[in-house]
Scaffold this motif. Structure first.
Motif, PDB file in Angstrom:
ATOM      1  N   LYS A   4       0.835  -1.199   0.000  1.00  0.00           N
ATOM      2  CA  LYS A   4       0.000   0.000   0.000  1.00  0.00           C
ATOM      3  C   LYS A   4       0.872   1.253   0.000  1.00  0.00           C
ATOM      4  CE  LYS A   4      -3.694  -2.507   0.184  1.00  0.00           C
ATOM      5  NZ  LYS A   4      -3.052  -3.804   0.150  1.00  0.00           N
ATOM      6  N   SER A   5       0.596   2.115  -0.928  1.00  0.00           N
ATOM      7  CA  SER A   5       1.338   3.366  -1.011  1.00  0.00           C
ATOM      8  C   SER A   5       0.567   4.466  -0.290  1.00  0.00           C
ATOM      9  CB  SER A   5       1.535   3.746  -2.487  1.00  0.00           C
ATOM     10  OG  SER A   5       0.274   3.839  -3.128  1.00  0.00           O
ATOM     11  N   LYS A   6       1.156   5.637  -0.250  1.00  0.00           N
ATOM     12  CA  LYS A   6       0.442   6.765   0.328  1.00  0.00           C
ATOM     13  C   LYS A   6      -0.800   7.042  -0.523  1.00  0.00           C
ATOM     14  CE  LYS A   6       4.499   8.985   2.352  1.00  0.00           C
ATOM     15  NZ  LYS A   6       5.339  10.209   2.376  1.00  0.00           N
ATOM     16  N   PRO A   7      -1.836   7.601   0.069  1.00  0.00           N
ATOM     17  CA  PRO A   7      -3.057   7.863  -0.695  1.00  0.00           C
ATOM     18  C   PRO A   7      -2.782   8.652  -1.968  1.00  0.00           C
ATOM     19  CG  PRO A   7      -3.420   8.269   1.638  1.00  0.00           C
ATOM     20  CD  PRO A   7      -1.953   8.010   1.477  1.00  0.00           C
ATOM     21  N   THR A   8      -3.346   8.181  -3.098  1.00  0.00           N
ATOM     22  CA  THR A   8      -3.180   8.885  -4.361  1.00  0.00           C
ATOM     23  C   THR A   8      -4.429   9.688  -4.706  1.00  0.00           C
ATOM     24  OG1 THR A   8      -4.005   6.972  -5.615  1.00  0.00           O
ATOM     25  CG2 THR A   8      -1.633   7.105  -5.222  1.00  0.00           C
ATOM     26  N   LYS A   9      -5.480   9.541  -3.909  1.00  0.00           N
ATOM     27  CA  LYS A   9      -6.731  10.241  -4.179  1.00  0.00           C
ATOM     28  C   LYS A   9      -7.235  10.897  -2.898  1.00  0.00           C
ATOM     29  CE  LYS A   9      -7.320   8.369  -8.383  1.00  0.00           C
ATOM     30  NZ  LYS A   9      -7.355   9.134  -9.646  1.00  0.00           N
ATOM     31  N   THR A  10      -7.828  12.078  -3.047  1.00  0.00           N
ATOM     32  CA  THR A  10      -8.571  12.647  -1.927  1.00  0.00           C
ATOM     33  C   THR A  10      -9.887  11.909  -1.817  1.00  0.00           C
ATOM     34  OG1 THR A  10      -9.677  14.278  -3.335  1.00  0.00           O
ATOM     35  CG2 THR A  10      -7.555  14.911  -2.356  1.00  0.00           C
ATOM     36  N   GLU A  11     -10.554  12.034  -0.681  1.00  0.00           N
ATOM     37  CA  GLU A  11     -11.829  11.340  -0.492  1.00  0.00           C
ATOM     38  C   GLU A  11     -12.867  11.798  -1.522  1.00  0.00           C
ATOM     39  OE1 GLU A  11     -14.873  10.191   3.133  1.00  0.00           O
ATOM     40  OE2 GLU A  11     -13.728  12.054   3.275  1.00  0.00           O
ATOM     41  N   ILE A  12     -13.021  13.097  -1.690  1.00  0.00           N
ATOM     42  CA  ILE A  12     -14.026  13.611  -2.619  1.00  0.00           C
ATOM     43  C   ILE A  12     -13.660  13.260  -4.061  1.00  0.00           C
ATOM     44  CG2 ILE A  12     -12.927  15.884  -2.782  1.00  0.00           C
ATOM     45  CD1 ILE A  12     -16.719  15.227  -2.826  1.00  0.00           C
ATOM     46  N   GLY A  13     -12.352  13.249  -4.361  1.00  0.00           N
ATOM     47  CA  GLY A  13     -11.918  12.891  -5.711  1.00  0.00           C
ATOM     48  C   GLY A  13     -12.210  11.442  -6.031  1.00  0.00           C
ATOM     49  N   LEU A  14     -11.879  10.547  -5.096  1.00  0.00           N
ATOM     50  CA  LEU A  14     -12.138   9.128  -5.293  1.00  0.00           C
ATOM     51  C   LEU A  14     -13.634   8.867  -5.379  1.00  0.00           C
ATOM     52  CD1 LEU A  14     -11.298   6.181  -5.447  1.00  0.00           C
ATOM     53  CD2 LEU A  14     -11.089   6.152  -2.951  1.00  0.00           C
ATOM     54  N   TRP A  15     -14.404   9.532  -4.521  1.00  0.00           N
ATOM     55  CA  TRP A  15     -15.859   9.344  -4.538  1.00  0.00           C
ATOM     56  C   TRP A  15     -16.438   9.709  -5.909  1.00  0.00           C
ATOM     57  CZ3 TRP A  15     -20.488  11.687  -5.419  1.00  0.00           C
ATOM     58  CH2 TRP A  15     -21.633  11.082  -4.879  1.00  0.00           C
ATOM     59  N   GLY A  16     -15.983  10.823  -6.479  1.00  0.00           N
ATOM     60  CA  GLY A  16     -16.499  11.247  -7.779  1.00  0.00           C
ATOM     61  C   GLY A  16     -16.180  10.249  -8.879  1.00  0.00           C
TER      62      GLY A  16
ATOM     63  N   VAL B 200     -12.306  13.682 -14.076  1.00  0.00           N
ATOM     64  CA  VAL B 200     -13.450  13.894 -13.191  1.00  0.00           C
ATOM     65  C   VAL B 200     -13.070  14.894 -12.102  1.00  0.00           C
ATOM     66  CG1 VAL B 200     -15.135  12.820 -11.651  1.00  0.00           C
ATOM     67  CG2 VAL B 200     -14.229  11.526 -13.598  1.00  0.00           C
ATOM     68  N   LYS B 201     -13.895  15.892 -11.922  1.00  0.00           N
ATOM     69  CA  LYS B 201     -13.712  16.860 -10.845  1.00  0.00           C
ATOM     70  C   LYS B 201     -15.015  16.912 -10.035  1.00  0.00           C
ATOM     71  CE  LYS B 201      -9.545  18.354 -11.903  1.00  0.00           C
ATOM     72  NZ  LYS B 201      -8.382  18.168 -11.002  1.00  0.00           N
ATOM     73  N   THR B 202     -14.873  16.795  -8.723  1.00  0.00           N
ATOM     74  CA  THR B 202     -16.046  16.770  -7.846  1.00  0.00           C
ATOM     75  C   THR B 202     -15.899  17.840  -6.781  1.00  0.00           C
ATOM     76  OG1 THR B 202     -16.117  14.367  -8.183  1.00  0.00           O
ATOM     77  CG2 THR B 202     -17.502  15.261  -6.429  1.00  0.00           C
ATOM     78  N   THR B 203     -16.988  18.532  -6.490  1.00  0.00           N
ATOM     79  CA  THR B 203     -16.943  19.621  -5.518  1.00  0.00           C
ATOM     80  C   THR B 203     -18.179  19.593  -4.629  1.00  0.00           C
ATOM     81  OG1 THR B 203     -16.797  22.024  -5.256  1.00  0.00           O
ATOM     82  CG2 THR B 203     -18.061  21.222  -7.141  1.00  0.00           C
ATOM     83  N   THR B 204     -18.015  20.084  -3.407  1.00  0.00           N
ATOM     84  CA  THR B 204     -19.160  20.268  -2.511  1.00  0.00           C
ATOM     85  C   THR B 204     -19.572  21.738  -2.464  1.00  0.00           C
ATOM     86  OG1 THR B 204     -17.640  20.461  -0.628  1.00  0.00           O
ATOM     87  CG2 THR B 204     -18.587  18.279  -1.056  1.00  0.00           C
ATOM     88  N   ASN B 205     -18.948  22.554  -3.308  1.00  0.00           N
ATOM     89  CA  ASN B 205     -19.329  23.962  -3.398  1.00  0.00           C
ATOM     90  C   ASN B 205     -20.654  24.116  -4.139  1.00  0.00           C
ATOM     91  OD1 ASN B 205     -16.955  24.858  -2.136  1.00  0.00           O
ATOM     92  ND2 ASN B 205     -15.826  24.814  -4.078  1.00  0.00           N
ATOM     93  N   ASN B 206     -21.303  25.242  -3.946  1.00  0.00           N
ATOM     94  CA  ASN B 206     -22.542  25.514  -4.684  1.00  0.00           C
ATOM     95  C   ASN B 206     -22.262  25.786  -6.153  1.00  0.00           C
ATOM     96  OD1 ASN B 206     -24.237  25.250  -2.417  1.00  0.00           O
ATOM     97  ND2 ASN B 206     -23.849  27.373  -1.794  1.00  0.00           N
ATOM     98  N   LEU B 207     -21.085  26.357  -6.444  1.00  0.00           N
ATOM     99  CA  LEU B 207     -20.702  26.651  -7.819  1.00  0.00           C
ATOM    100  C   LEU B 207     -19.745  25.580  -8.337  1.00  0.00           C
ATOM    101  CD1 LEU B 207     -20.046  30.496  -7.551  1.00  0.00           C
ATOM    102  CD2 LEU B 207     -22.138  29.339  -8.311  1.00  0.00           C
ATOM    103  N   ARG B 208     -19.706  25.443  -9.661  1.00  0.00           N
ATOM    104  CA  ARG B 208     -18.788  24.477 -10.282  1.00  0.00           C
ATOM    105  C   ARG B 208     -17.392  25.106 -10.360  1.00  0.00           C
ATOM    106  NH1 ARG B 208     -21.492  20.133 -12.627  1.00  0.00           N
ATOM    107  NH2 ARG B 208     -23.694  20.543 -13.101  1.00  0.00           N
ATOM    108  N   VAL B 209     -16.715  25.078  -9.255  1.00  0.00           N
ATOM    109  CA  VAL B 209     -15.352  25.595  -9.185  1.00  0.00           C
ATOM    110  C   VAL B 209     -14.422  24.409  -8.939  1.00  0.00           C
ATOM    111  CG1 VAL B 209     -13.753  27.117  -7.977  1.00  0.00           C
ATOM    112  CG2 VAL B 209     -16.134  27.822  -8.316  1.00  0.00           C
ATOM    113  N   HIS B 210     -13.498  24.193  -9.873  1.00  0.00           N
ATOM    114  CA  HIS B 210     -12.617  23.029  -9.787  1.00  0.00           C
ATOM    115  C   HIS B 210     -11.153  23.459  -9.854  1.00  0.00           C
ATOM    116  CE1 HIS B 210     -16.075  20.454 -10.148  1.00  0.00           C
ATOM    117  NE2 HIS B 210     -16.383  20.926 -11.337  1.00  0.00           N
ATOM    118  N   SER B 211     -10.311  22.727  -9.161  1.00  0.00           N
ATOM    119  CA  SER B 211      -8.882  23.006  -9.119  1.00  0.00           C
ATOM    120  C   SER B 211      -8.144  22.161 -10.161  1.00  0.00           C
ATOM    121  CB  SER B 211      -8.342  22.705  -7.717  1.00  0.00           C
ATOM    122  OG  SER B 211      -6.948  22.913  -7.657  1.00  0.00           O
TER     123      SER B 211
END
Length: 323
Positions: A135-147, A184-195
């Motif tokens: 197992k390596s260090k996490p390669t995904k954030t939780e919200i990123g993996l969920w999306g 894939v970009k996933t956000t919990t913001n009200n607007l579609r703002v992605h990094s």
């Protein structure tokens, strides 16, 4: 199968005891617990008398595999003493339990009753491959993996989505099938703002990829990474299931750390695709020499959705249109 485990847990085995239940009323498959409440899968198999077998038992961090050993099993009020292959899960991690029980179900379904010993040896190699991966260090954030999992769950051809799923840090995009690309970009913001990393958005444009944008919210009534994973696993073929579990466990050292639940209804309604050539971005020539690792956020709330799709995005749209 989890019902069997829950039932046995109410009356746990004594020290050095294995308490088991039959599976499908067969005396060749038993599921049970040991005195430490580890889940144990016992298999009585058929050997070819003209063949020599010499498999090596394995003891890994999360599983033990012991071939053809004499075990005494307690079934209700009686004891059975036979030679079995034992596959033991040594963790109470609920995602690993899902993977383990899924493996047991697939093995029974594919190998029949009684199973051949050589086939059991071969099948356990697949389980070893999953649980022995470093197992390596996490390669995904939780919200990123969920999306990404949400996109797979919405795909009509989940096999295609899983085969195209890229989970390593060195992979530029989330889904590539040889010709089609989706980020894939996933956000919990009200607007579609992605990094985005600048190199990433430039490459997405260069290779004519498509951006999949998902909005959602944390909610107690939603689905977690594990919940989505279980739902996907239950709806794919067993030959793809191993690939899926391997890729999932490569994303994070401990998937159980991802405990948030996200609203699938909002995600379903908001899931949208965008032509990468239309995305707002900084031109490379406008970045001064010596400036590196540039990252920025883009707001695509008012950007028009694309009507141009590739194989991967059409796979999701075909699923939605068939509902």
């Amino acid at each position: 199968m989890i019902d069997i485990i829950n039932k046995l847990a109410n009356n746990p085995p004594k020290k050095d005891e294995y308490r088991v239940e039959e599976i499908l009323e067969s005396l060749n498959y038993f599921l049970g617990l040991d005195s430490e409440k580890n889940i144990c899968f016992f298999i009585k198999s058929k050997k070819d008398p003209n063949k020599d077998y010499n498999p090596s038992s394995r003891r890994l961090t999360y599983i033990d595999i012991i071939f053809e050993n004499r075990f005494e099993l307690k079934l209700s009020s009686k004891f059975i003493k036979e030679d079995y292959t034992l596959i033991k899960l040594k963790t109470d991690n609920s995602l690993y339990i899902d993977i383990f029980l899924s493996f047991c179900q697939d093995l029974i379904k594919s190998e029949g009753d009684p199973p051949l010993f050589q086939n059991i040896i071969d099948r356990t190699e697949a389980l070893i491959k999953i649980f022995s991966k470093k197992k390596s260090k996490p390669t995904k954030t939780e919200i990123g993996l969920w999306g990404e999992l949400f996109l797979i769950s919405k795909s009509k051809d989940k096999d295609l989505a899983i085969k195209s799923w890229h989970i390593n840090n060195n992979d530029q995009f989330d889904f590539i099938d040889g010709e089609s690309i989706i980020e894939v970009k996933t956000t919990t913001n009200n607007l579609r703002v992605h990094s985005f990393r600048h190199e990433q958005i430039v490459s997405l444009i260069r290779y004519e990829g498509i951006l999949c944008s998902v909005k959602t919210k944390i909610t107690t009534g939603g689905e977690s990474v594990q919940g989505l994973s279980k739902r996907i696993s239950d709806n794919i073929q067993m030959d793809i299931r191993q690939m899926f579990w391997e890729k999932l466990l490569d994303c994070t050292e401990n998937p159980e750390d991802f405990t948030n639940k996200f609203d699938t209804n909002i995600a379903d309604i908001s899931l949208s695709f965008y032509d990468s050539s239309k995305l707002p971005h900084i031109k490379s020539e406008d970045i001064p020499n010596g400036v590196e690792k540039v990252k920025y956020e883009i707001n695509i709330e008012n950007l028009e959705k694309t009507d141009k799709h590739n194989t991967l995005s059409s796979n999701v749209l075909d699923s939605q249109n068939s509902l």
